[in-house]
Design an enzyme around this catalytic site. Structure first.
Site, PDB file in Angstrom:
ATOM      1  N   PRO A  30       0.845  -1.197   0.000  1.00 14.16           N
ATOM      2  CA  PRO A  30       0.000   0.000   0.000  1.00 14.16           C
ATOM      3  C   PRO A  30       0.880   1.247   0.000  1.00 14.16           C
ATOM      4  CG  PRO A  30      -0.662  -1.533   1.739  1.00 14.16           C
ATOM      5  CD  PRO A  30       0.652  -2.011   1.217  1.00 14.16           C
ATOM      6  N   LYS A  31       0.422   2.311  -0.651  1.00 15.66           N
ATOM      7  CA  LYS A  31       1.145   3.580  -0.641  1.00 15.66           C
ATOM      8  C   LYS A  31       0.603   4.429   0.503  1.00 15.66           C
ATOM      9  CE  LYS A  31       2.771   7.413  -3.434  1.00 15.66           C
ATOM     10  NZ  LYS A  31       2.616   8.358  -2.313  1.00 15.66           N
ATOM     11  N   TRP A  32       1.462   4.723   1.464  1.00 15.38           N
ATOM     12  CA  TRP A  32       1.046   5.402   2.684  1.00 15.38           C
ATOM     13  C   TRP A  32       0.961   6.899   2.494  1.00 15.38           C
ATOM     14  CZ3 TRP A  32      -0.362   2.611   6.938  1.00 15.38           C
ATOM     15  CH2 TRP A  32      -0.103   1.241   6.874  1.00 15.38           C
ATOM     16  N   ASP A 177      -2.795   6.343  -0.417  1.00 12.49           N
ATOM     17  CA  ASP A 177      -2.636   7.038  -1.698  1.00 12.49           C
ATOM     18  C   ASP A 177      -2.799   6.118  -2.894  1.00 12.49           C
ATOM     19  OD1 ASP A 177      -2.350   9.613  -0.980  1.00 12.49           O
ATOM     20  OD2 ASP A 177      -0.172   9.683  -1.082  1.00 12.49           O
ATOM     21  N   GLY A 178      -2.571   4.825  -2.721  1.00  9.71           N
ATOM     22  CA  GLY A 178      -2.620   3.905  -3.850  1.00  9.71           C
ATOM     23  C   GLY A 178      -1.785   2.682  -3.557  1.00  9.71           C
TER      24      GLY A 178
END
Length: 358
Positions: A30-32, A177-178
């Site tokens: 996951p993009k933090w 974020d993505g």
């Protein structure tokens, strides 16, 4: 401090792609939505380094104390500082932590304690691990970071692109974020060798002003607004990243809107009072700990045009990052540009990722 990888470290970066990439050996995380941070620990010494070489140590004393007890005595760990709430990640609260007053920092450390998410290991003991492939660094990281500890987390990881695409959709509501895709390669500082897939949407906004580019001859950014339910026009962000030619073109295009622009302008109070914030609603300026003395003066425009912009996500009623202009919408009336058009994503519980420790 004497470590095999010494500060400052410029973190490895990612370049944007439109969809989750697939390749042999690829890993996904996951993009933090937080502050990128490289932690250096050498015995009792702990330093928190940021992406732009500005030390974060003084702003997060609770993390310094925590990491000095849970990380190996000599290590360098790449990760993210986040503030976790019941509704997801809270970037606004994280921003407030960068306060110059030590007393305020201590107070916020108690009220909104930060968490640290580890996703890479650059050094351990006397070993520089940056030359190892990511899979080996990750295995060593999993051995030294206890993912069940409160406020210290090992980021989830998968090698399945189907799972990564599910994360991209399912965890957006928690503030992510993505998705980041990582090759099984060495750690390369300040190079975009990873890939990131971020959420992107469009919105129609009122064009209410602009700022000059630093070259002094072109438009640097467009100031955007949205109406709330009470009819107050709030500043929600800017559209920027124009080419030099487009910056000059915009000066000519916007010239008619500059005439008598403050007459009846919804942000007139702010424009006349400077950075005092006299206008109602969110207004486009005022120095902050992020602006670092930049010139935030702006030129008002009669709020008669609608700009369609592409944005990633919304936090605190504003676009989280700068948006990009798609086109001007001559078929839309400014009054129709309301918050109601923004897509609201239902929060996903962080417990899905961290269990009880989230």
């Amino acid at each position: 401090m004497d470590l095999p990888v010494m500060p400052p470290v410029k973190p490895m970066l990612a370049r944007s792609v439109p969809e989750v990439p697939e390749a042999p050996g690829m890993s996904y995380e996951p993009k933090w939505d937080g502050f990128r941070c490289v932690v250096f620990r050498d015995g009792d010494e702990v330093e928190l380094g940021s992406r732009n070489d500005r030390p974060l140590t003084r702003y997060f004393p609770e993390l310094v104390d925590l990491l000095s007890t849970v990380l190996p005595r000599r290590c360098v760990v790449d990760g993210e500082i986040v503030v976790v709430t019941g509704a997801g990640l809270d970037f606004d609260s994280l921003q407030l932590r960068l306060h110059p007053a030590a007393s305020r920092v201590r107070k916020l450390a108690e009220e909104t304690p930060a968490s640290f998410v580890a996703f890479d290991l650059l050094a351990l003991g006397d070993r520089d691990l940056t030359g190892l492939p990511f899979s080996e660094r990750r295995a060593l990281l999993a051995d030294v970071v206890d993912g069940d500890l409160a406020r210290v987390h090992l980021t989830p990881l998968t090698t399945d692109p189907v799972v990564a695409r599910d994360w991209f959709t399912r965890f957006e509501g928690a503030g992510f974020d993505g998705v980041v895709a990582k090759p099984d390669a060495p750690y390369e500082q300040d190079r975009r060798v990873m890939w990131k897939v971020k959420h992107e949407r469009t919105a129609d906004c009122v064009l209410a002003g602009f700022r000059w580019h630093k070259d002094g001859v072109g438009v640097g950014s467009l100031l955007l607004g949205l109406f709330d339910e009470d009819g107050v026009l709030h500043h929600v962000g800017v559209a920027s990243s124009f080419t030099a030619a487009r910056r000059r073109e915009l000066v000519e295009e916007l010239e008619p809107l500059r005439r008598d622009a403050l007459e009846g302008h919804p942000w007139r109070g702010w424009a006349e009072a400077g950075a005092s914030g006299a206008a109602s609603g969110r207004v486009p300026g005022g120095q902050s700990r992020w602006s670092a003395g930049k010139d935030l003066s702006w030129e008002p425009l009669r709020p008669e045009w609608v700009a369609e912009v592409r944005y990633e996500n919304v936090a605190g009623g504003r676009f989280r990052h700068m948006s990009r202009l798609v086109r001007f919408r001559w078929d839309r009336e400014p009054a129709s540009c309301t918050y109601g058009q923004l897509e609201v994503v239902a929060p996903a519980e962080l417990g899905r990722l961290f269990g009880g420790s989230g």
